[in-house]
Design a protein around this motif. Structure first.
Motif, mmCIF file in Angstrom:
data_model
loop_
_atom_site.group_PDB
_atom_site.id
_atom_site.type_symbol
_atom_site.label_atom_id
_atom_site.label_comp_id
_atom_site.label_asym_id
_atom_site.label_seq_id
_atom_site.Cartn_x
_atom_site.Cartn_y
_atom_site.Cartn_z
ATOM 1 N N UNK A 107 -12.632 20.046 2.796
ATOM 2 C CA UNK A 107 -11.471 20.324 1.987
ATOM 3 C C UNK A 107 -10.777 21.647 2.230
ATOM 4 N N UNK A 108 -11.289 22.479 3.128
ATOM 5 C CA UNK A 108 -10.645 23.767 3.400
ATOM 6 C C UNK A 108 -10.245 23.819 4.873
ATOM 7 N N UNK A 148 -11.664 17.786 11.599
ATOM 8 C CA UNK A 148 -10.784 17.341 10.524
ATOM 9 C C UNK A 148 -10.487 15.848 10.548
ATOM 10 N N UNK A 149 -10.556 15.216 11.692
ATOM 11 C CA UNK A 149 -10.128 13.819 11.794
ATOM 12 C C UNK A 149 -11.242 12.808 11.543
ATOM 13 N N UNK A 150 -12.465 13.264 11.369
ATOM 14 C CA UNK A 150 -13.599 12.358 11.232
ATOM 15 C C UNK A 150 -13.526 11.534 9.955
ATOM 16 N N UNK A 151 -13.035 12.109 8.870
ATOM 17 C CA UNK A 151 -12.997 11.409 7.593
ATOM 18 C C UNK A 151 -12.104 10.186 7.572
ATOM 19 N N UNK A 208 -10.437 8.603 4.143
ATOM 20 C CA UNK A 208 -9.856 9.843 3.626
ATOM 21 C C UNK A 208 -9.957 10.932 4.681
ATOM 22 N N UNK A 209 -8.830 11.240 5.280
ATOM 23 C CA UNK A 209 -8.775 12.261 6.320
ATOM 24 C C UNK A 209 -8.571 13.618 5.651
ATOM 25 N N UNK A 210 -9.579 14.461 5.682
ATOM 26 C CA UNK A 210 -9.456 15.777 5.067
ATOM 27 C C UNK A 210 -10.146 16.812 5.948
#
Length: 194
Positions: free
Chosen positions: A9-10, A174-177, A182-184
């Motif tokens: 998330x950051x 960052x793209x794993x989610x 949910x890409x975060x």
């Protein structure tokens, strides 16, 4: 056996730094000294290959050839690319070592925003790690793209004297989610317990 830690998330470099600090502190807490932090960034290769029509298999092979510093194999894989991309890829083979690597990268790689941002971020991370961990040697290897398909930004490996493999690896992914819906922003590391 592995230990892992993640920050979700950051998107800021503060999260990357926190993860690197935690990895170095964990190794220090285990009594492992004389460590070297190796930094790189997946965005450099992505920027060099932007617009090139390469399938996943060829990209994986290219990342492997770059990591092994095989100039001849790289030339063969890159022969269909534009001249600027070919020259940039060949430059990557020589862009490893100390802090001077970042200056050399700025003068030899194409001037592209993602590359400039990656180099700025690596410099920022190195400066902050050096302040918090003055005993840790810091190096850069812009051709080491272990986990290229996984990482989306800065990545790191931690080595120690007497070990022939990285004791900890991590970075921004960052793209794993997206596969979970949910890409975060995400950054983390894994540490080999044994």
């Amino acid at each position: 056996l592995q230990f892992g830690a993640e920050v979700y998330g950051h998107a800021g470099l503060e999260a990357d730094l926190e993860v690197i600090d935690l990895a170095l502190d964990a190794l220090g807490g285990a009594g492992i000294g004389d460590v070297m932090l190796d930094l790189g960034d997946a965005r450099v290769l992505r920027a060099l290959l932007a617009g090139a029509a390469l399938d996943g298999e060829r990209l994986t092979e290219m990342a492997s050839v770059l990591a092994s510093k095989d100039a001849a194999a790289l030339a063969g894989l890159a022969e269909s690319l534009q001249a600027e991309a070919r020259a940039g890829l060949q430059s990557l083979l020589r862009l490893y070592g100390g802090h001077d690597v970042l200056d050399a990268a700025r003068s030899t790689l194409p001037t592209r925003e993602p590359i400039n941002r990656a180099l700025d971020d690596l410099a920022w991370l190195a400066t902050h790690v050096a302040r918090a961990h003055p005993h840790v040697r810091i190096g850069f290897d812009l051709a080491d793209l272990s986990g290229y398909a996984y990482y989306s930004g800065p990545r790191f490996s931690v080595y120690a004297a007497g070990s022939n493999a990285a004791l900890a690896r991590g970075g921004r992914y960052d793209e794993v989610g997206a596969v979970f819906g949910r890409n975060r922003p995400a950054v983390g590391f894994s540490l080999a317990v044994k």
